[in-house]
Design an enzyme around this catalytic site. Structure first.
Site, mmCIF file in Angstrom:
data_model
loop_
_atom_site.group_PDB
_atom_site.id
_atom_site.type_symbol
_atom_site.label_atom_id
_atom_site.label_comp_id
_atom_site.label_asym_id
_atom_site.label_seq_id
_atom_site.Cartn_x
_atom_site.Cartn_y
_atom_site.Cartn_z
ATOM 1 N N TYR A 132 0.862 -1.138 -0.033
ATOM 2 C CA TYR A 132 0.050 0.072 0.197
ATOM 3 C C TYR A 132 0.873 1.127 0.073
ATOM 4 C CZ TYR A 132 -2.934 3.695 2.088
ATOM 5 O OH TYR A 132 -3.412 4.930 2.325
ATOM 6 N N LYS A 136 1.205 4.070 -2.887
ATOM 7 C CA LYS A 136 0.921 5.627 -2.623
ATOM 8 C C LYS A 136 2.222 6.554 -2.957
ATOM 9 C CE LYS A 136 -2.629 6.915 -0.718
ATOM 10 N NZ LYS A 136 -3.611 7.790 -1.607
ATOM 11 N N HIS A 175 -6.713 2.998 13.288
ATOM 12 C CA HIS A 175 -5.719 3.645 13.911
ATOM 13 C C HIS A 175 -5.962 3.746 15.318
ATOM 14 C CE1 HIS A 175 -4.327 4.908 9.688
ATOM 15 N NE2 HIS A 175 -3.556 4.147 10.084
ATOM 16 N N ARG A 183 -12.862 1.351 22.029
ATOM 17 C CA ARG A 183 -12.745 0.356 23.184
ATOM 18 C C ARG A 183 -12.917 1.041 24.662
ATOM 19 N NH1 ARG A 183 -7.343 -1.888 22.805
ATOM 20 N NH2 ARG A 183 -7.423 -1.438 20.704
ATOM 21 N N ASP A 265 4.517 -2.366 18.935
ATOM 22 C CA ASP A 265 4.584 -1.013 19.317
ATOM 23 C C ASP A 265 4.880 -0.411 17.799
ATOM 24 O OD1 ASP A 265 4.641 -0.615 21.801
ATOM 25 O OD2 ASP A 265 6.593 -0.841 22.340
#
Ligand code: GDP
Length: 309
Positions: A132, A136, A175, A183, A265
């Site tokens: 992706y 781009k 994201h 959440r 992370d």
């Protein structure tokens, strides 16, 4: 001006289009349902029917890590396809001004922060969304090539970690800001005693509220005339731990926070260099993270039935 926005019902388009209309422009706002941008004949029809002098080209196939990993060919095909015939037809239709938006993910995964525009193409993007990201970045080169060969005033911008209303709040591939809002909201609703968030909390990201991205795009349309891309972000770092605390406070969740260190992370520190944005546009984002998270949460709560969950 007569303007065309592709991807107009997406995250950035939903903020941009009302602003353009408020300014009095004649705007055609297109979604994927209107024309198939993978078909040259349809694109020709589009330009014949609308004759825009300015285009904001935001249409893209986007997705989370799982989709990127399992369907890389679709990401390459759609993102190169959406651009290739579109730019050629835009040239033939005499589009004078075009603004293309790509992503911070196009920079190499080990770019030092603050990430300057010159670092583009200095290494491979993060593996998780590499196909992706490269598509781009190639789209940016396509825009640049049209500018160089045909003297068209077409420009490309790179937003930082944008967040805000109309984002993707899905559990699997959002994201971090919309993911946390969702959440925390449901944990509070369900009366949960604890909530699990990803990673160690130490990564640093550079967040920008969607209305600020749209405002910078409008300024860039007026003021920026270059074949080089321009970062659009706050230029400030926030740790994921600080963000988690802010979202928890904004939503009003008082339970325990558990860090799931088995989740990645990712890039450790990702802050964008915004010198070019400041110098060329004289722009500073208006909405800080505290206000932006609150606006985003208020929107999410009020629009839960139409939010992308
Ligand atoms: P990117 O890494 O810059 O592409 O942006 P993300 O918005 O995916 O941010 C990722 C950072 O937030 C990583 O350090 C994650 O470990 C952390 N994170 C914590 N909780 C979440 C979550 O629920 N969703 C996502 N996407 N990231 C999270």
């Amino acid at each position: 001006m007569t303007m065309l926005v592709t991807g107009a019902t997406g995250f950035i388009g939903s903020s941009l289009v009302p602003k353009l209309r408020q300014m009095g422009h004649n705007v055609t706002a297109l979604s994927s349902k209107d024309y198939n941008l993978l078909e040259q004949a349809e694109i020709r029809k589009l330009f014949k029917e609308h004759s825009p002098d300015t285009v904001f080209h935001l249409a893209a196939k986007v997705g989370g890590i799982v989709a990127n990993k399992t369907t890389p060919a679709e990401f390459i095909y759609n993102n190169l396809g959406l651009n290739t015939y579109f730019l050629e037809q835009a040239r033939q239709a005499g589009v004078k001004r075009l603004v293309y938006l790509f992503c911070g993910c196009a920079y190499s995964a080990d770019s030092p922060s603050p990430i300057k525009e010159e670092y583009l193409f200095k290494g491979l993007p993060d593996q998780n969304a590499m196909y992706y990201s490269i598509a781009k970045a190639t789209n940016f080169l396509q825009v640049q090539a049209y500018r160089k060969q045909y003297g068209l005033d077409w420009i490309s911008l790179i937003p930082g970690n944008a967040y805000g209303p109309n984002d993707n709040f899905s559990d699997k591939n959002s994201h971090v800001v919309p993911g946390l809002i969702r959440r925390f909201h449901f944990a509070k609703e369900n009366g949960d005693k604890s909530i699990t968030v990803w990673g160690t909390g130490s990564p640093v990201r550079d967040f920008i509220y969607v209305d600020d991205v749209a405002a910078a795009m409008l300024l860039a349309l007026q003021k920026y005339h270059s074949d080089q891309p321009m970062n659009i972000s706050a230029g400030k770092g926030t740790t994921i731990k600080e963000l988690v605390e802010l979202v928890g406070k904004t939503v009003g969740f008082e339970g325990e926070i558990i860090w799931d260190k088995t989740k990645p992370d990712g890039h450790h520190v990702k802050i964008f260099d915004v010198t070019r944005m400041r110098e060329e546009l004289g722009f500073e984002p208006k909405v800080d993270l505290i206000a932006g998270v609150k606006k985003t949460y208020d929107w999410f709560r009020d629009n839960i039935d139409k939010a992308r969950l």
